[in-house]
Write a protein that holds these residues in place. Structure first.
Motif: not given
Length: 299
Positions: A7-16, A47-53
């Motif tokens: 659930r957390y993964f899908l929410t972050v995937a939707e919001e980015l 699962l995600f590429d994260r940068t500061t922005r």
């Protein structure tokens, strides 16, 4: 892999965006990040590429999205099926309980009441062996037990795990540490219930000490929480263990509770029912147990 992680993964995937996802989920951003890191470790991929922005899905993340949606959709259908049977569930469920469940028991009963508002729950406290025999005979509909107990005609449903914390004198030098290496406790007497009273916890703690490279030195037996903690606080230095939900309800002057590591002992809890018992209210009870685990945001 846990449903909440998906659930957390899908929410972050939707919001980015981790902050907006945390707001939608009504939890803190650190909890979202922690659970997603665990999911990534289990899967062995990012699962995600994260940068500061920016936050973007990796190729692995994109491939996981439809499967995660399918799992969550299946969970929703399962809940709807149980909710649809509420009208049939007006009886009484006799549930055996363990010591030290803490707030978990309150959350479990609240979730079960949500699914089966017409049902009544009668809680029965007794030694573990007695509760297991009562489930097998039909005197109890189900019981919660810690540790794995293999018994004929009984089915064990995993519902949650609890960290095992050390309780030691607040004046002891080890109390200054946020976490305690088990090996650092080697010279301190250990107060445990005899193995005949609590074999699951006894075996877990002794095995953890041996894994850390020492044999525990046993002090007096653990008697009651109140008496044992009072003796640890104001008597000869010693240590014992408590399950984390129980420890959270025990602010005791002179005693501190600290997580353990190397190893970090955890105790599984099971809901035990008779083999072949397919009643809707017991299915709802198992679901309530699992949801009480998730809502605790356990480590």
């Amino acid at each position: 892999m846990e449903l909440r992680q998906l659930r957390y993964f899908l929410t972050v995937a939707e919001e980015l965006h981790f902050g907006r996802a945390a707001e939608r989920l009504h939890i803190g951003q650190p909890a979202v990040s922690q659970q997603l890191r665990r999911l990534e470790r289990e899967l062995g991929v990012s699962l995600f590429d994260r940068t500061t922005r920016t936050v973007t899905l990796t190729e692995a993340g994109k491939r996981l999205v439809p499967h995660a949606r399918a799992v969550i959709a299946a969970e929703t259908r399962a809940k709807e099926a149980i909710v649809g049977l509420r009208a049939e569930q007006a009886g009484t469920v006799r549930l055996g309980t363990s010591d030290g469940l803490g707030a978990r028991l309150d959350r479990l009963l609240a979730r079960f009441s949500h699914y089966c508002p017409a049902a009544q729950v009668e809680l029965v406290h007794a030694p573990t062996e007695q509760r297991l025999r009562a489930v097998r005979s039909g005197e109890l509909d189900a019981t919660l037990v810690r540790g794995k107990w293999d018994r004929p005609e009984l089915r064990l449903i995993p519902v949650w795990t609890d960290r095992v914390l050390a309780a030691l004198p607040a004046a002891h030098p080890l109390a200054l540490r946020g976490e305690i290496e088990i090996a650092a406790l080697a010279g301190l007497p250990l107060r445990l219930s005899p193995r005949t009273r609590n074999p699951a916890l006894y075996d877990l703690v002794v095995a953890s000490c041996r894994e850390a490279g020492f044999e525990p030195v046993f002090g007096k037996d653990f008697t009651t929480s109140q008496d044992t903690l009072a003796a640890i606080a104001f008597g000869k230095a010693a240590w014992t263990v408590f399950y984390e939900p129980h420890a959270r309800q025990l602010p005791v002057p002179g005693v501190v509770f600290r997580p353990l590591r190397n190893p970090a002992p955890v105790m599984p809890t099971y809901l035990v029912v008779r083999t072949g018992a397919e009643r809707p209210d017991l299915a709802a009870l198992a679901l309530a147990c699992r949801e009480s685990r998730e809502s605790a945001d356990e480590p």
